[in-house]
Each structure stands twice: as structure tokens, then as C-alpha cells.
Design an enzyme around this catalytic site. Sequence first.
Site, PDB file in Angstrom:
ATOM      1  N   SER A  73       0.880  -1.291  -0.078  1.00 50.94           N
ATOM      2  CA  SER A  73       0.091  -0.297   0.047  1.00 50.94           C
ATOM      3  C   SER A  73       0.824   1.252  -0.050  1.00 50.94           C
ATOM      4  CB  SER A  73      -0.983  -0.012   1.127  1.00 50.94           C
ATOM      5  OG  SER A  73      -1.765  -1.003   1.230  1.00 50.94           O
TER       6      SER A  73
HETATM    7  N1  SAH Z   1      -1.401  -4.749   3.989  1.00 44.06           N
HETATM    8  C1  SAH Z   1      -0.541  -4.773   2.649  1.00 44.06           C
HETATM    9  C2  SAH Z   1      -1.361  -4.411   1.610  1.00 44.06           C
HETATM   10  C3  SAH Z   1      -1.703  -5.463   0.950  1.00 44.06           C
HETATM   11  S1  SAH Z   1      -2.736  -5.721  -0.374  1.00 44.06           S
HETATM   12  C4  SAH Z   1       0.576  -3.850   2.930  1.00 44.06           C
HETATM   13  O1  SAH Z   1       0.648  -3.168   3.830  1.00 44.06           O
HETATM   14  O2  SAH Z   1       1.188  -3.100   1.683  1.00 44.06           O
HETATM   15  C5  SAH Z   1      -4.145  -6.757   0.029  1.00 44.06           C
HETATM   16  C6  SAH Z   1      -3.880  -8.139   0.298  1.00 44.06           C
HETATM   17  O3  SAH Z   1      -5.134  -8.694   0.881  1.00 44.06           O
HETATM   18  C7  SAH Z   1      -3.596  -9.185  -0.447  1.00 44.06           C
HETATM   19  O4  SAH Z   1      -2.080  -9.802  -0.389  1.00 44.06           O
HETATM   20  C8  SAH Z   1      -4.505 -10.082  -0.575  1.00 44.06           C
HETATM   21  O5  SAH Z   1      -4.079 -11.397  -1.018  1.00 44.06           O
HETATM   22  C9  SAH Z   1      -5.135 -10.204   0.565  1.00 44.06           C
HETATM   23  N2  SAH Z   1      -6.567 -10.621   0.450  1.00 44.06           N
HETATM   24  C10 SAH Z   1      -7.393 -10.561  -0.311  1.00 44.06           C
HETATM   25  N3  SAH Z   1      -8.508 -11.026  -0.009  1.00 44.06           N
HETATM   26  C11 SAH Z   1      -8.353 -11.534   1.212  1.00 44.06           C
HETATM   27  C12 SAH Z   1      -9.101 -12.351   2.142  1.00 44.06           C
HETATM   28  N4  SAH Z   1     -10.409 -12.630   1.940  1.00 44.06           N
HETATM   29  N5  SAH Z   1      -8.372 -12.825   3.452  1.00 44.06           N
HETATM   30  C13 SAH Z   1      -7.156 -12.203   3.738  1.00 44.06           C
HETATM   31  N6  SAH Z   1      -6.476 -11.663   2.844  1.00 44.06           N
HETATM   32  C14 SAH Z   1      -6.852 -11.283   1.732  1.00 44.06           C
END
Ligand code: SAH
Length: 229
Positions: A73
Site C-alpha cells: 500500500s
Molecule cells: N497490507 C498490505 C497490503 C496488501 S494488498 C500492505 O501493507 O502493503 C491486500 C492483500 O489482501 C493481498 O495480499 C491479498 O492477497 C489479501 N487478501 C485479499 N482477500 C483476502 C481475504 N479474504 N482474506 C485475507 N487476505 C486477503
Amino acid sequence: MHKTSFYPNLENMLSGIAEEARATAIYTGRPLFSNQVMTALASVPRHKFVPETLKRQAYINSPLPIGCGQTISQPYIVALMTDLLDIENGEAVVLEVGTGCGYQTAVLAEIAKQVYSIEIIDELAEQATLRMKDLGYANVAIKSGDGYQGWPEHAPYDGILVTAAAIETPITLIQQLKPGGRLVIPVGSQGTAQDLMLVEKGDDGSVTQRPILPVAFVPFRRSSLTAAV
Ligand code: SAH
């Protein structure tokens, strides 16, 4: 703590966050983020969370690809979401859904007493677990699975943060919030407008939610097993 040659850019990242906070205050009502949040952003070595080839861009205030079709992010968004939780008393137990590379997890771990995080892609959950260990974050537990169900064993939470865009706020997550707790989640489909929502549970258990800012997140996925339930 983690001094490296990448750190000169850290100042730019922090001033970029502060500038964007001022520019978006008309929506968020928060022209300044708390000292704890800014200190956490200054403490987490973002270059350790991005692929080798993108290390030089690690301290730019923008999202970056991390593999598996997912992203790390934007630092400003990480700061905003953390600030919206209002967990600065050092006692908070927080749940994150969507660990990804674990950057937001680490920022939360700098402020909260304990962080639980769930990631649906096994490979990312494993990598993030190793990274947390390497960086010495002892107050983090990560599991792989569908975060739609939350992590009931450790509930209720002072704060819940979802970092993938859901069609609606999962009721299970609201149920796992403490009275007085806050949940921050992007709501909307990919490619269309998403709103970062702040959900607040009152001391009497009443729930209110309001949009904070238009955002763009990767979609919230469902595992075929739990989605059928
Ligand atoms: N928090 C991260 C951003 C991750 S992007 C950061 O600090 O950069 C969002 C993430 O959510 C992805 O890795 C994706 O695989 C995960 N994701 C999507 N749907 C999900 C679900 N139902 N349960 C857990 N993780 C999920």
C-alpha cells in the site's frame, strides 16, 4: 535502528505523507496524523518489504507491486488507516485482514500491543511471517486463510483494519470488534469507486459507519470453501 543508504529518501516519504494529509483533510478531518503514527512510519524499513528490483523506489509515497498480483500500500494510506484506528494508548489488540508483504502489519506492531493478521495467499503469509521474525516483531501473529471469518480466537479487537476492497463490510468482523472499537475498510468493487469506510462500535454496541476518502485497493477475495457457506 535499521540505518541504510536508502534512508535519505525516508524524509521525503514522511513529508509527502504530511503534505497529503493536509491536502485531504477536507475529506478525512485529519490534517495531521498522530506522533505515534508518524514515528511508526519512520521506524519501519519499507525497503525490506519490496522486491529486490524496487528497493530504490521503496521510499516513494506510492503503492508498488510485490508479486502474486498484489501490492504494497501507499505509505500515506497506511498512515491514514492506522491513524483512523485511534489506538495510541499502547494497549490495543488489532486484527488486520490482508497481510500482503506485511508493511501495514509492521506499522501496526510499532503502536499496538498485539497484532493478528490474516492473508489468503499462502506464499505471502509465509514470506511475511519470516520477515516479521527477521525484523524482530515479536508482537505479531500471521495466519493464512480467508479473513472474511476474522480470527475469533483472539476477539474482541480494539481495532480491525482490512486492506483489500470488499463489496460490503463483513458482519463477522463487526461482531469481533470491542465496544468502543473501530474498523477501517475499503468498500466497493475493483475498477469502480471505492470508499475507505470508518465503522465505529459505540460503548452500547451500536454501529455507525461513514465514508472517509475515495481509494483504490486490490479486491477482497473469498476462498471457495468459506464462500460457499
Ligand atoms: N497490507 C498490505 C497490503 C496488501 S494488498 C500492505 O501493507 O502493503 C491486500 C492483500 O489482501 C493481498 O495480499 C491479498 O492477497 C489479501 N487478501 C485479499 N482477500 C483476502 C481475504 N479474504 N482474506 C485475507 N487476505 C486477503
